[in-house]
Design a protein around this motif. Structure first.
Motif, mmCIF file in Angstrom:
data_model
loop_
_atom_site.group_PDB
_atom_site.id
_atom_site.type_symbol
_atom_site.label_atom_id
_atom_site.label_comp_id
_atom_site.label_asym_id
_atom_site.label_seq_id
_atom_site.Cartn_x
_atom_site.Cartn_y
_atom_site.Cartn_z
ATOM 1 N N ALA A 37 0.831 -1.205 0.000
ATOM 2 C CA ALA A 37 0.000 0.000 0.000
ATOM 3 C C ALA A 37 0.867 1.257 0.000
ATOM 4 C CB ALA A 37 -0.929 -0.005 1.209
ATOM 5 N N LEU A 38 1.921 1.266 0.800
ATOM 6 C CA LEU A 38 2.800 2.435 0.859
ATOM 7 C C LEU A 38 3.550 2.640 -0.452
ATOM 8 C CD1 LEU A 38 4.265 2.156 4.486
ATOM 9 C CD2 LEU A 38 2.532 3.745 3.625
ATOM 10 N N ILE A 39 3.933 1.541 -1.093
ATOM 11 C CA ILE A 39 4.592 1.656 -2.404
ATOM 12 C C ILE A 39 3.638 2.266 -3.427
ATOM 13 C CG2 ILE A 39 5.514 0.336 -4.347
ATOM 14 C CD1 ILE A 39 6.699 -1.622 -2.312
ATOM 15 N N LEU A 40 2.390 1.811 -3.414
ATOM 16 C CA LEU A 40 1.398 2.343 -4.348
ATOM 17 C C LEU A 40 1.126 3.823 -4.091
ATOM 18 C CD1 LEU A 40 -1.156 -0.627 -4.491
ATOM 19 C CD2 LEU A 40 0.574 0.006 -6.192
ATOM 20 N N VAL A 41 1.055 4.197 -2.816
ATOM 21 C CA VAL A 41 0.844 5.610 -2.469
ATOM 22 C C VAL A 41 2.030 6.452 -2.931
ATOM 23 C CG1 VAL A 41 0.674 7.241 -0.543
ATOM 24 C CG2 VAL A 41 -0.700 5.162 -0.535
ATOM 25 N N SER A 42 3.238 5.932 -2.752
ATOM 26 C CA SER A 42 4.436 6.656 -3.190
ATOM 27 C C SER A 42 4.439 6.849 -4.695
ATOM 28 C CB SER A 42 5.691 5.893 -2.757
ATOM 29 O OG SER A 42 5.747 5.750 -1.358
ATOM 30 N N LEU A 43 4.068 5.804 -5.415
ATOM 31 C CA LEU A 43 4.016 5.906 -6.877
ATOM 32 C C LEU A 43 2.949 6.909 -7.317
ATOM 33 C CD1 LEU A 43 4.379 2.129 -7.860
ATOM 34 C CD2 LEU A 43 6.110 3.932 -8.059
ATOM 35 N N ALA A 44 1.798 6.896 -6.644
ATOM 36 C CA ALA A 44 0.727 7.834 -6.986
ATOM 37 C C ALA A 44 1.136 9.275 -6.696
ATOM 38 C CB ALA A 44 -0.538 7.481 -6.204
ATOM 39 N N ALA A 45 1.909 9.465 -5.610
ATOM 40 C CA ALA A 45 2.311 10.824 -5.231
ATOM 41 C C ALA A 45 3.400 11.386 -6.141
ATOM 42 C CB ALA A 45 2.797 10.832 -3.783
ATOM 43 N N THR A 46 4.201 10.506 -6.727
ATOM 44 C CA THR A 46 5.329 10.966 -7.544
ATOM 45 C C THR A 46 5.110 10.758 -9.033
ATOM 46 O OG1 THR A 46 6.417 8.799 -7.255
ATOM 47 C CG2 THR A 46 6.968 10.525 -5.682
ATOM 48 N N LYS A 47 3.965 10.243 -9.417
ATOM 49 C CA LYS A 47 3.724 9.937 -10.829
ATOM 50 C C LYS A 47 3.713 11.206 -11.669
ATOM 51 C CE LYS A 47 0.574 7.452 -13.914
ATOM 52 N NZ LYS A 47 -0.683 6.665 -14.000
ATOM 53 N N ARG A 48 3.047 12.230 -11.173
ATOM 54 C CA ARG A 48 2.960 13.503 -11.901
ATOM 55 C C ARG A 48 3.395 14.635 -10.983
ATOM 56 N NH1 ARG A 48 -2.971 12.730 -14.880
ATOM 57 N NH2 ARG A 48 -2.396 10.896 -16.158
ATOM 58 N N MET A 49 4.693 14.743 -10.805
ATOM 59 C CA MET A 49 5.235 15.777 -9.939
ATOM 60 C C MET A 49 5.011 17.153 -10.558
ATOM 61 S SD MET A 49 6.593 14.242 -7.274
ATOM 62 C CE MET A 49 7.852 15.320 -6.612
ATOM 63 N N ALA A 50 4.609 18.107 -9.734
ATOM 64 C CA ALA A 50 4.350 19.462 -10.221
ATOM 65 C C ALA A 50 4.916 20.474 -9.247
ATOM 66 C CB ALA A 50 2.852 19.681 -10.401
ATOM 67 N N ALA A 51 5.280 21.644 -9.767
ATOM 68 C CA ALA A 51 5.818 22.708 -8.920
ATOM 69 C C ALA A 51 4.783 23.158 -7.897
ATOM 70 C CB ALA A 51 6.269 23.879 -9.774
ATOM 71 N N VAL A 52 3.523 23.166 -8.317
ATOM 72 C CA VAL A 52 2.420 23.480 -7.403
ATOM 73 C C VAL A 52 1.713 22.166 -7.096
ATOM 74 C CG1 VAL A 52 0.310 24.789 -7.060
ATOM 75 C CG2 VAL A 52 2.160 25.752 -8.444
ATOM 76 N N PRO A 53 1.992 21.559 -5.952
ATOM 77 C CA PRO A 53 1.464 20.226 -5.660
ATOM 78 C C PRO A 53 -0.048 20.236 -5.453
ATOM 79 C CG PRO A 53 2.525 21.133 -3.719
ATOM 80 C CD PRO A 53 2.815 22.082 -4.852
ATOM 81 N N SER A 54 -0.644 19.100 -5.757
ATOM 82 C CA SER A 54 -2.069 18.926 -5.531
ATOM 83 C C SER A 54 -2.339 17.451 -5.290
ATOM 84 C CB SER A 54 -2.879 19.420 -6.742
ATOM 85 O OG SER A 54 -2.533 18.672 -7.898
ATOM 86 N N GLY A 55 -3.491 17.150 -4.742
ATOM 87 C CA GLY A 55 -3.877 15.761 -4.540
ATOM 88 C C GLY A 55 -2.935 15.012 -3.628
ATOM 89 N N MET A 56 -2.561 13.803 -4.060
ATOM 90 C CA MET A 56 -1.708 12.938 -3.251
ATOM 91 C C MET A 56 -0.325 13.531 -3.042
ATOM 92 S SD MET A 56 -1.609 10.204 -1.478
ATOM 93 C CE MET A 56 -3.097 9.355 -1.994
ATOM 94 N N GLN A 57 0.212 14.215 -4.063
ATOM 95 C CA GLN A 57 1.524 14.842 -3.909
ATOM 96 C C GLN A 57 1.498 15.887 -2.798
ATOM 97 O OE1 GLN A 57 3.071 16.844 -7.399
ATOM 98 N NE2 GLN A 57 4.689 17.842 -6.223
ATOM 99 N N ASN A 58 0.444 16.669 -2.743
ATOM 100 C CA ASN A 58 0.319 17.696 -1.718
ATOM 101 C C ASN A 58 0.248 17.073 -0.327
ATOM 102 O OD1 ASN A 58 -0.056 20.439 -0.834
ATOM 103 N ND2 ASN A 58 -2.208 19.935 -0.492
#
Length: 229
Positions: A37-58
């Protein structure tokens, strides 16, 4: 402790031929579930990295930023190299604690093997860091301030350092196992509404135990980095 209400209880029979007990099988299975689960969350958070974070990255940046700030406040800037270890332990222990509040899931930290493994990791890392930082001079940490007391102080310090493993192991295990037992009893007696106050308290206990383990890990590693006096 064998939990009677688990979704993945069938893994007990699968792991039984390996000599793993039912309680041990529950801990292994749900540990791997949390890791995945933590691996999947990490992948979801870093899949679309943006300068202005949103969603899981935020969300993950808030979590990681909070742990990093606490690390720097406790250990200083020279503690940053240990961030991956401290953050991994903190997040894994917190999620392991919280998952036990979900009916049908078992918290791996309610099994002493899991908490002992985390404690041993901290113990080994503490002394690896000490030897790497001070070389043979690291032994001065065990000799005390007075040379003629050094032989006695050495054995006292060694016992004290090994007791850290026992302390880290039993503190986390005792709190999580005790809370799990209370929840099982309440669910057995009155499965609706009655267990809710204990579950709410369990959220607080989960965060406190993860925080305490993380804080002690930082203090122990920080102590091995300091020069002996």
């Amino acid at each position: 402790m064998v939990h009677p209400y688990l979704f993945l209880h069938f893994f007990r029979e699968i792991l039984a031929p390996l000599g793993i007990s039912e309680a041990g099988a529950d801990a292994v299975v749900y540990t791997w579930l949390i890791i995945i689960a933590l691996i999947l969350v990490s992948l979801a958070a870093t899949k679309r990295m943006a300068a202005v974070p949103s969603g899981m990255q935020n969300f993950m940046e808030v979590v990681i930023g909070g742990i990093e700030n606490m690390l720097v406040e406790t250990m200083g800037e020279h503690g940053r190299p240990f961030f991956p270890l401290i953050a991994t332990l903190a997040i894994f222990i917190l999620v392991s604690n919280l998952i036990g509040l979900v009916p049908g899931f078992f918290p791996p930290t309610a099994n002493i093997n899991t908490t002992a493994a985390c404690a041993v990791v901290v113990f080994v890392m503490t002394h690896v860091v000490g030897v790497k930082e001070h070389g043979f001079g690291y032994i001065k940490h065990f000799l005390g301030p007075i040379m003629w007391l050094a032989p006695m102080m050495f054995f006292i310090e060694v016992i004290g350092h090994f007791s850290r493993v026992i302390s880290l192991t039993l503190r986390l295990f005792g709190n999580m196992n005790g809370h799990e037992l209370v929840l099982i009893i309440f669910f057995g007696l009155a499965p609706f509404l009655v267990p809710l106050p204990m579950m709410l308290m369990g959220v607080l206990v989960s965060f406190i135990q993860a925080f305490v383990f993380m804080l002690l890990a930082m203090i122990y590693i920080q102590g091995s980095l300091e020069h002996a006096h």
